[in-house]
Structures are given as C-alpha cells and as structure tokens.
Enzyme design. Structure first.
Site, mmCIF file in Angstrom:
data_model
loop_
_atom_site.group_PDB
_atom_site.id
_atom_site.type_symbol
_atom_site.label_atom_id
_atom_site.label_comp_id
_atom_site.label_asym_id
_atom_site.label_seq_id
_atom_site.Cartn_x
_atom_site.Cartn_y
_atom_site.Cartn_z
ATOM 1 C CB SER A 58 -0.890 -0.034 1.249
ATOM 2 O OG SER A 58 -1.442 1.225 1.495
ATOM 3 C CE1 TYR A 99 -5.687 -2.709 3.302
ATOM 4 C CE2 TYR A 99 -4.055 -0.999 2.889
ATOM 5 C CZ TYR A 99 -4.892 -2.005 2.425
ATOM 6 O OH TYR A 99 -4.928 -2.276 1.084
ATOM 7 C CG ASN A 141 -5.352 6.268 -3.184
ATOM 8 O OD1 ASN A 141 -4.214 6.376 -2.731
ATOM 9 N ND2 ASN A 141 -6.430 6.366 -2.431
ATOM 10 C CB ILE A 159 -15.718 15.551 0.932
ATOM 11 C CG1 ILE A 159 -16.051 15.219 -0.530
ATOM 12 C CG2 ILE A 159 -14.212 15.748 1.110
ATOM 13 C CD1 ILE A 159 -15.634 16.289 -1.521
ATOM 14 N NE ARG A 183 -5.106 9.321 0.703
ATOM 15 C CZ ARG A 183 -4.943 10.251 1.650
ATOM 16 N NH1 ARG A 183 -4.308 11.373 1.369
ATOM 17 N NH2 ARG A 183 -5.403 10.053 2.861
ATOM 18 N NE ARG A 223 -12.032 9.044 6.960
ATOM 19 C CZ ARG A 223 -12.173 8.157 5.977
ATOM 20 N NH1 ARG A 223 -12.951 7.107 6.145
ATOM 21 N NH2 ARG A 223 -11.517 8.295 4.848
#
Lengths: 340, 340
Positions: A136, A161, A190, A220, A228, A285
């Site tokens: 990732s 993750y 991504n 959003i 990203r 977040r």
C-alpha cells in the site's frame, strides 16, 4: 474451464490470491490474454444464476476461462490445494481497508499477517519461489516528510492496514534473504477503475461518478484538500505483469507520480459527466494522511514501466466503460455501488 | 508484600511485564529503590521452597517487596487484573529469541504481536497512557548500511523476532498518534549481567564466563568476527528509568555506541578470569547480522543519558558479582547456566 492438468506444458502456471476482487479481476484478464494458465483463490465463486447482480455476472463471465479454488487466507483453508503445481503467486488479498482496520487490529493481524505467513511457509515447503505482493503506497509511509515520497522513506503507518502491510513486506524480505524466494512488492497508490466496490478514500472515484450521475449529495471527510495519487487499474496491471517476470526481488512504488486533491477529483468527475455535484463536508478523520503521492523513478528505471493514463484520461475511460455497459443493459458497477 | 491498595498515595504505580526476567529483575530492584510501587506480571512466581535453585531463590528474594500477578501475555490471561490502577507500564516480555524465532514465526506473531495489541487496547480502554517498550537494537535494522546505526536507519529485520519488534513499534506509534498514549521505545543492543539465562548471541558474556571458568570448550558460530554492541544491564536500567519519566513519545537506541567482536569479548573474559579458553568454531548462521553497533547520540541529547561502564569494566563487575555470590554459598548464575 481450463485447469492446470489440461494446459499446454510450457505455459506459466499462475495463482492469483484475490482474483475475484477489483485488481484481481483485471489482472486475471491480462494474464489469460498473455497466455498464462491462471488459477484464482477466493472466498467464493461469483454467482452465475439468475439472482446474480450485473457485476457478479460480469466477473463470473471473466472467470469462465480460469480455474477457481475457494478457501480463506486467514484460516488457511484451501490454500495448499490452490498452491499445487504453481509457478508464481500473485497475492492481492486484504480482508481489511485502511479506513476500518483500526476498529479491530487483532483481527487484521490474524487474517492478513498470519494468513500470509502460512502462505509463505507453504510456498517454501512446496518450493514455489516467486511471489508478487500488492502493498500500500498510501499507508506504509504515514505522513511523508517529502513529496513525492520515495521507497527509501521511513515507514510510519498510522493505521493497522499499513502496519500489517509493512510486517508482510518485512517477512517477504526475510523469506527472500533466508529461503531464496523471489519477492516483488508493489506499493500501489490509489487505483481506480471498473469492478471497484469499496466506498471510502480507496473508492472515491467510482463513488463520485455514481453519486454525481445519480444527483446524490457527496460526502467528503475534511475540506477536500487531502491529496492522493490516483492510478488507473490498467497501469497497475501492466506493473503487476512486469513484476511477475522479474528474477530478483524488489520493492516499487506504483502510482501516477502526481497528487490530486479530493476537490480536484470531484472537478474532473463533474467535467467528465457534464453535471454539477452537491457536496457536504464532514469532520476530518485523524487516521488520514494529509498529502501523499509517490516517487516512481525506481519503477521507471528498474521495471521500465510508466503509467500511461493521466487522471483526466483515466476518468474519461472509466466513464466510457460504465456507459457502454449501461447502454448494453448491465448497470454493473453503478448498481453495485448503490447497494453498499 | 506491598500492594497498590496499601501504598503511599503519592507514589507511582508501575507495572513491569516480564519483571522476573533478566532485565526485569534489575529494573524492579531499581524502581523499588526509587520509591515506586511495583507490580510484576509474569508467567509464574519464582519458587521459594527448598527445591528452588540459587538463582530462583535470589529472584524470589528480590521480588518479596513487590506484588506479583501471574498470567500470560500471549493469551491475555491475567492481563486486565495486572493493569488495574496502574500509572505506567514497562513491557519487557518476549516469548521468543532472535536465534529461534524463525522456526515458528506464526507463534511469534500470535504470542508477542497479538499479545501486545491486546495490552494496548486494554490500556487505552483503562486510560493508562504511558508505556515503555524494550525493542531490539540488534535486529530491527537488519544488516546496517552505516555504522554506528542511527534510529533513522531503514528497518529491515532478518528474523521474525525483529519483524515483530518493528510491528509492535509501529502499533505503539499509531496508538500514540491516535489515542494519546505516551510510548517510549528503547532499542536495546546486547545487554549482559547477572540473571541472564539465555544461551546464544544474547547471552554470550555469561556463557563465556561460565565455560571459561569451568574449563569447558566454547562454541562460536562463524569465525568470531561478528560484531555486537554490548551494554551492561545497569546502563540499560538507567535508560529505562529516564524513559519512564518522559511526557512525550520517542524511539531511542540504547547501547554502548561501540562494537566488539565475539573474539574480543572472549579475550576480555579470559583476561578477567585469568584463564585461557578452548574454542570450537561452528558454521555461520545466515540470520545473523554481521556487524552492528548503535548510534546513541539521540539518547545522549534527549534522555540526557549515557552508558557508564565500558565492556572491560562491566565484565569485571559481572565477574565480581558472580564470585561474591559464589563465595556467599549461592552459585546462582553459574549453576543456572550449566543446566540449560
């Protein structure tokens, strides 16, 4: 269905873990076109009956030329059978998402880290010595100290993750050093494209297309300034194919090499569809990385790979594929997105 | 026995996971001397009966002033009870060794990584927000690209023990960032001192002392050129005490800052005892790092800590302690080493 027992003796026998997922479906297509014999390992076979959704039917159609072994990476069920007579393994499975993995990091470790360790031990014992692993690019670095971020940047993941991806990378490196396994790790940024199901940062492009097309308000997280590195699935697949031919181990960033904010993505989606969106901004977040895009110089030099589609072009291609399928009677991805 | 319920109200309540082990025994002594109320979490209480070995009796004697809660980090048994009313946690437990962890990496993950995740979740839920974790300066970096190796060096462990330590460090960083836990990680090099039980690279100094004293041949993996950073346990304990007072998180190399080959260590041991050894060289183990010693500039600057004992002085002190105990009637460490 082609099986390894009926195949041409000189073809490569490829196992794709997660071959029914987003990247997996596209990779399996490409491998079959390239003449490989492909076996897919997945939790379930996509339904083909009258109850199948258009998306399931499409995946099922794509898989009709390959062998499918069902099982579970986390428990190891079916894994030994899936590995029988395999030359190379593509490992694309993750049972968690960046955005949800922190809710239960122990389950994340049990399923993805322990499952992958079991896979590596089975490969070592069966003398299967080639693996390509999808890591990732968006989470292993944490908040990067420089942009674009190179592979040599320190690894400070801020979600489970990403911590698990780093641990798997470290075990792959250890198995490469100690047991002669050739492990190529692709730190993919991504990816976007058809058959992408997840809602959230990872699936922001399909989600935006669906909601703008439907006239549904878009939510959003944060102010939309989060940056990203979006890459079209076809560019990821070309990197996966090259990585599968390598005879030495390596770790590579696979991204577009450029960053786009969520607001910029939304602009492109609106322009592509030709319709305006209504947007609702939600609180940030705190496990989200602020800005990240990848330095892909190593992949350019060592894999002789580069992304072919800009975000504009890739979004145009995505929308064209969706419209073609819609006009062909199957509202596959859009229907699927709506039910999640 | 002092318990948290009978203690002075202004004292710090400290839980030491692994308080009956090598580092733990010394840390508990120092914490008690510093006026903390100490609870130890360990698999078993050292025996105190007539069957106890001199070493067990010594550890038991040291622990008579602290509360001991038995349990198991891997399964989580007893952990919640051990955490009750605690201000700070020292986590010194590892169920594996660098040299043996590769035999069963899944068990390593299950016991040490999952166990530590459970600990962190319990701490977060109980609002215990300080932890000091003993990581591994000798394994997390793999074969270092520069010497001495700084904390910013890439983490490329070549054994499961090191992979798990890195994963725990990453989860600690994540819990610090997301949940406000203050986590200090000490990447300790190769500590030595009394109460050290393990045979192998980690316990090379006690092993050499015992064998040279007994006139038993010494077995060395490789040609004895492997370089490590040996640090006396008293210097590790002083760093642990300082780390426990910090109000912000950090990662620190804790070592002597200098390297010594195994052959140099053997020379020092022979000179200290005044007796020559007979040596047998065995094949190199491929999970051994060749040469490593730590850059301790960060600990000097930010912890205002430095090691006080050179290897010569530390070995002299160690031998003096052993001889004192021998002449006092208890052949503690030597007897213990002989039975393993």
């Amino acid at each position: 269905m082609t099986t390894f027992t009926t195949m041409a003796p000189d073809a490569r026998r490829v196992l794709v873990l997660g071959g029914t997922g987003f990247l997996g479906t596209h990779l399996v297509d490409a491998l079959v076109r390239a003449g490989s014999h492909v076996r897919v390992f997945a939790r379930s076979v996509p339904r083909r009956d009258g109850e199948a959704s258009p998306d399931e039917a499409d995946v099922s159609q794509r898989l009709c030329n390959v062998e499918v072994v069902t099982g579970d990476l986390g428990s190891g069920e079916g894994l030994a059978a899936a590995l029988d007579s395999v030359d190379i393994v593509y490992h694309l499975i993750s049972s968690t998402l960046p955005s949800t993995s922190n809710a239960d990091p122990i389950a994340d470790v049990q399923s993805n880290l322990v499952g992958t360790l079991r896979l590596l031990q089975l490969m070592r014992d069966a003398k299967i010595n080639r693996i390509v692993y999808v890591s990732s690019g968006g989470t292993v670095y944490g908040n990067p100290a420089m942009l674009p971020v190179p592979e040599t940047h320190s690894l400070k993941p801020l979600c489970s993750y990403g911590v698990v991806k780093v641990a798997v990378e470290n075990y792959l490196n250890m198995f490469a050093e100690l047991y002669g396994i050739t492990a190529n790790v692709l730190r993919v940024s991504n990816p976007y494209g058809t058959h992408q199901h997840h809602i959230g940062v990872q699936g922001v492009i399909p989600t935006f297309f669906r909601k703008v097309a439907d006239g549904v308000p878009i939510e959003i997280w944060g102010d939309g300034s989060v940056v990203r590195d979006y890459i079209h699935v076809s560019d990821v697949v070309s990197a996966l194919l090259i990585a599968g031919t390598r005879l030495q181990s390596g770790v590579f960033n696979i991204g577009s090499g450029t960053g786009h904010s969520v607001n910029e993505v939304l602009d492109i989606v609106q322009q592509t569809i030709g319709r305006a969106a209504s947007v609702r901004y939600l609180p940030q977040r705190n496990f989200d990385v602020e800005r990240i895009f990848l330095d892909i110089a190593r992949a350019r030099a060592e894999l002789r790979w580069q992304p072919e589609l800009s975000l504009d072009t890739g979004c145009g291609l995505y929308w064209q594929e969706i419209c073609t399928r819609l006009s062909g009677g199957g509202a596959a991805d859009l229907d699927n997105g709506r039910t999640q």
